[in-house]
Design a protein around this motif. Sequence first.
Motif, PDB file in Angstrom:
ATOM      1  N   SER A   9     -45.569  92.821  83.045  1.00 43.97           N
ATOM      2  CA  SER A   9     -46.534  93.335  83.857  1.00 43.97           C
ATOM      3  C   SER A   9     -45.697  94.257  84.944  1.00 43.97           C
ATOM      4  O   SER A   9     -46.346  94.835  85.751  1.00 43.97           O
ATOM      5  CB  SER A   9     -47.265  92.568  84.404  1.00 43.97           C
ATOM      6  N   HIS A  11     -44.544  97.119  85.019  1.00 42.16           N
ATOM      7  CA  HIS A  11     -44.878  98.602  85.284  1.00 42.16           C
ATOM      8  C   HIS A  11     -46.157  98.642  85.913  1.00 42.16           C
ATOM      9  O   HIS A  11     -46.604  99.827  86.221  1.00 42.16           O
ATOM     10  CB  HIS A  11     -45.200  99.169  83.870  1.00 42.16           C
ATOM     11  N   LEU A  12     -47.091  97.616  86.136  1.00 47.46           N
ATOM     12  CA  LEU A  12     -48.365  97.459  86.950  1.00 47.46           C
ATOM     13  C   LEU A  12     -48.468  97.416  88.276  1.00 47.46           C
ATOM     14  O   LEU A  12     -49.120  97.756  89.154  1.00 47.46           O
ATOM     15  CB  LEU A  12     -49.310  96.629  86.056  1.00 47.46           C
ATOM     16  N   VAL A  13     -47.153  96.853  88.765  1.00 51.30           N
ATOM     17  CA  VAL A  13     -46.671  96.641  90.091  1.00 51.30           C
ATOM     18  C   VAL A  13     -46.880  97.878  91.045  1.00 51.30           C
ATOM     19  O   VAL A  13     -46.144  98.937  90.494  1.00 51.30           O
ATOM     20  CB  VAL A  13     -45.529  95.764  90.235  1.00 51.30           C
ATOM     21  N   GLU A  14     -47.502  97.726  92.002  1.00 50.44           N
ATOM     22  CA  GLU A  14     -47.349  99.082  92.959  1.00 50.44           C
ATOM     23  C   GLU A  14     -45.959  99.171  93.534  1.00 50.44           C
ATOM     24  O   GLU A  14     -45.217  98.177  93.741  1.00 50.44           O
ATOM     25  CB  GLU A  14     -48.372  98.591  94.237  1.00 50.44           C
ATOM     26  N   GLN A  15     -45.687 100.358  93.724  1.00 49.71           N
ATOM     27  CA  GLN A  15     -44.425 100.889  93.849  1.00 49.71           C
ATOM     28  C   GLN A  15     -43.716 100.362  94.862  1.00 49.71           C
ATOM     29  O   GLN A  15     -42.426  99.832  94.949  1.00 49.71           O
ATOM     30  CB  GLN A  15     -44.349 102.360  94.026  1.00 49.71           C
ATOM     31  N   GLY A 293     -52.127  96.143  91.027  1.00 50.97           N
ATOM     32  CA  GLY A 293     -50.648  96.238  91.361  1.00 50.97           C
ATOM     33  C   GLY A 293     -50.252  95.216  92.155  1.00 50.97           C
ATOM     34  O   GLY A 293     -49.128  95.228  92.718  1.00 50.97           O
ATOM     35  N   THR A 306     -50.832  98.262  99.815  1.00 53.50           N
ATOM     36  CA  THR A 306     -51.846  97.054  99.592  1.00 53.50           C
ATOM     37  C   THR A 306     -52.036  96.086 100.597  1.00 53.50           C
ATOM     38  O   THR A 306     -53.018  95.599 100.863  1.00 53.50           O
ATOM     39  CB  THR A 306     -51.443  96.771  98.206  1.00 53.50           C
TER      40      THR A 306
END
Length: 335
Positions: A9, A11-15, A293, A306
């Motif tokens: 996951s 690639h789903l995490v906020e930058q 994310g 976030t």
Amino acid sequence: MTDNSRIGSRHLVEQDLLDFIDKMTPITLSEELLPTLRAGFGARLELEEDSKAVEMVETLRRTVPGPGDDPDVGIALHLPREAGVTRGAILHIHGGGYVSGDAYAMIPGHRRLAMELDCIIVSVDYRLAPETRFPGAVEDCYAALAWLVGEADALGVDRSRIGVMGESAGGGLAASLALLARDRGEYALAYQHLIYPMIDDRTCVTEDSNPCAGEFVWTAESNRFGWKCLLGTEPGGPDVSHYAAAARAPDLRGLPATFINTGALDLFVDEDIAYAHRLIRAGIPTELHVYPGAYHGFHLVPDARTTQRAYCDSRDALLRALGSEPVDATGARSA
């Protein structure tokens, strides 16, 4: 049969939340690691004192009578110094998987929150598992609630504006305390404010686990360890009390207005959404936020967009629940 295979996951995490997890050292929780985990709790929070909050809010460490014949309960009491104002109050319960954490490491953040919300905060230093199993922790929290209600006049607290708040395991204890207060009928809570609450031991044994949740910070392995320490037995069994795992409560009617926020990648996301759904169907005013994310504990990255959005959502909900006027950075009340 649902495909429950774990998928990555990252690639789903906020930058702006990536750096934190990239620097983390993965651990597998055990009783041998607990002393190290507990010793590092405050350092992980990295809370800095706010000089204006220190000026405006007095913080006291004290103890209050414990439940029955059990030891007294430690609290951190945060009192705005401005006299002559009747305020709402937050009974705060810290996180830590039921096995770590303490109320005192959070003093800088709570002092600042008490200033911003113009409220009184009582943070409970409840007994930890596995040394103290269920129901020790929730009974400690109930004892702190009893003290807060009993001392409301002396503290300048409006009893009709007392609520409970917690993060992670603290959110689980807050939800359990709300059920216990409802069922005992001695004290009425105005609200419950739950931040990614840990409320369902059955998440440990579900055959339909979320393949995108629980990869970071708080994993399925840590979750099983925390629940086993609290319960004294393997999680997911048939006889777990809903005062230990609030999601097991058969009836949610009569609970206070509820705020829940969680991350879409948090191991607890499914149990939190399910609890919010049940609260809504039970006629409880419920506000739910799920942040894409975001993993468990994303609040530990305070500068992330976030986190800032979640803090604003949480703060606004608390202001409404407390009936408070916000206080700005200069200490002035603002509309």
